[in-house]
Design a protein around this motif. Structure first.
Motif, PDB file in Angstrom:
ATOM      1  N   ARG A 129       6.451  87.196 132.226  1.00 13.44           N
ATOM      2  CA  ARG A 129       7.739  86.594 132.547  1.00 13.44           C
ATOM      3  C   ARG A 129       7.744  86.095 133.993  1.00 13.44           C
ATOM      4  O   ARG A 129       8.197  84.977 134.288  1.00 13.44           O
ATOM      5  CB  ARG A 129       8.846  87.625 132.336  1.00 13.44           C
ATOM      6  CG  ARG A 129      10.257  87.091 132.611  1.00 13.44           C
ATOM      7  CD  ARG A 129      10.915  87.734 133.795  1.00 13.44           C
ATOM      8  NE  ARG A 129      12.235  87.146 134.033  1.00 13.44           N
ATOM      9  CZ  ARG A 129      13.303  87.833 134.385  1.00 13.44           C
ATOM     10  NH1 ARG A 129      13.212  89.139 134.544  1.00 13.44           N
ATOM     11  NH2 ARG A 129      14.442  87.213 134.620  1.00 13.44           N
ATOM     12  N   GLU A 133       8.362  82.247 135.169  1.00  9.54           N
ATOM     13  CA  GLU A 133       9.584  81.956 135.929  1.00  9.54           C
ATOM     14  C   GLU A 133       9.267  81.405 137.307  1.00  9.54           C
ATOM     15  O   GLU A 133       9.874  80.432 137.762  1.00  9.54           O
ATOM     16  CB  GLU A 133      10.417  83.238 136.056  1.00  9.54           C
ATOM     17  CG  GLU A 133      10.961  83.765 134.744  1.00  9.54           C
ATOM     18  CD  GLU A 133      12.442  83.526 134.608  1.00  9.54           C
ATOM     19  OE1 GLU A 133      12.930  82.479 135.071  1.00  9.54           O
ATOM     20  OE2 GLU A 133      13.106  84.405 134.040  1.00  9.54           O
ATOM     21  N   TYR A 192       8.358  80.706 127.484  1.00 11.49           N
ATOM     22  CA  TYR A 192       9.386  81.465 128.194  1.00 11.49           C
ATOM     23  C   TYR A 192      10.467  81.939 127.228  1.00 11.49           C
ATOM     24  O   TYR A 192      10.942  83.077 127.316  1.00 11.49           O
ATOM     25  CB  TYR A 192      10.026  80.643 129.317  1.00 11.49           C
ATOM     26  CG  TYR A 192      11.121  81.441 129.969  1.00 11.49           C
ATOM     27  CD1 TYR A 192      10.807  82.583 130.713  1.00 11.49           C
ATOM     28  CD2 TYR A 192      12.457  81.130 129.756  1.00 11.49           C
ATOM     29  CE1 TYR A 192      11.802  83.369 131.248  1.00 11.49           C
ATOM     30  CE2 TYR A 192      13.462  81.917 130.300  1.00 11.49           C
ATOM     31  CZ  TYR A 192      13.122  83.040 131.038  1.00 11.49           C
ATOM     32  OH  TYR A 192      14.122  83.834 131.557  1.00 11.49           O
TER      33      TYR A 192
END
Length: 255
Positions: A129, A133, A192
């Motif tokens: 993640r 990000e 994502y």
């Protein structure tokens, strides 16, 4: 945030109950030939799992969904039938009919959710993640956004700022998905969305902490400002810090 204990963000432009097509744009995209049914099911399941259309909200009309996914309405109805059989949506007829998302009912409740989470490699999810990000934030700042992208990002931030506490997680998810989509990489956006669904399952196992949400909101604001200013290093650093805060909470509660 003056009313933080009661409200953390207002739903963007009053559309929180229905889930507008624009909000679903990052996830609803034409499927590849050969696996139309499976890929369409995957995409709509992600929309439901991520809470992009809240319980009681209506999915886009069949014609719109079929066009977005690049499938026939016959195939779409087969997909929706599976979702109905799984107790995720219901079909209503009449002038105000359509396909509506049902409240989430996990068999076994919190214990069942924790059992599922126990099978997740938390560290792997959190690291993946963070990579996605941080990369998305940097790309958005580095390459800049078109006026429409800037408008969408500001609107997503505003939605998190004033949302009711119970709706904060959905608005937070939408903000992060918007950043992923604006990065310009459909592959990044798709990956994502998948990892965010797992992160949200993890977050469902811990309490919503108002102080944490207020801190998170300050980070959101600084992040969006860095992106809009074209400060790629600042955007990456703020996103890295933001992800680290969430990771610390999850490790504290779950590991």
């Amino acid at each position: 945030m003056g009313r933080g204990r009661d409200r953390v963000a207002r739903t963007e432009e009053g559309n929180g109950r229905t889930g507008t097509p624009d909000r679903l744009a990052p996830l609803l995209r034409p499927v590849r030939a050969g696996n139309g049914f499976e890929e369409a099911l995957e995409q709509i399941l992600q929309v439901v799992r991520l809470g992009l259309v809240p319980a009681g909200g209506r999915l886009p009309a069949e014609r719109d969904l079929a066009e977005r996914l690049g499938i026939s309405r016959v195939t779409l109805r087969e997909v929706l039938k599976v979702l109905q059989e799984q107790g995720l949506v219901e079909s209503r007829r009449g002038r105000y009919g359509g396909t509506f998302v049902l409240p989430r009912t996990d068999a076994g409740g919190e214990d069942a959710l924790r059992r599922r989470v126990a099978e997740v490699d938390v560290e792997d999810v959190l690291r993946f993640r963070e990579v996605l990000e941080v990369g998305a934030a940097g790309l958005c700042a580095q390459h800049g956004l078109e006026p429409d992208g800037e408008r969408r990002l500001r609107a997503a931030l505003a939605a998190t700022r004033d949302a009711p506490l119970q709706d904060y997680r959905r608005c937070d998810t939408l903000l992060h998905l918007t950043l992923a989509e604006l990065s310009g990489s459909p592959s990044l956006t798709a990956r994502y969305a998948a990892v965010r669904a797992t992160v949200n399952d993890l977050l469902d196992c811990i309490p919503l902490l108002v102080r944490n949400l207020e801190h998170s909101q300050r980070q959101h604001t600084a992040l969006v400002e860095a992106v809009l200013d074209g400060d790629a290093d600042g955007a990456r650093e703020m996103m890295r810090e933001h992800c680290a805060g969430t990771a610390a909470l999850l490790r504290g509660f779950l590991t």
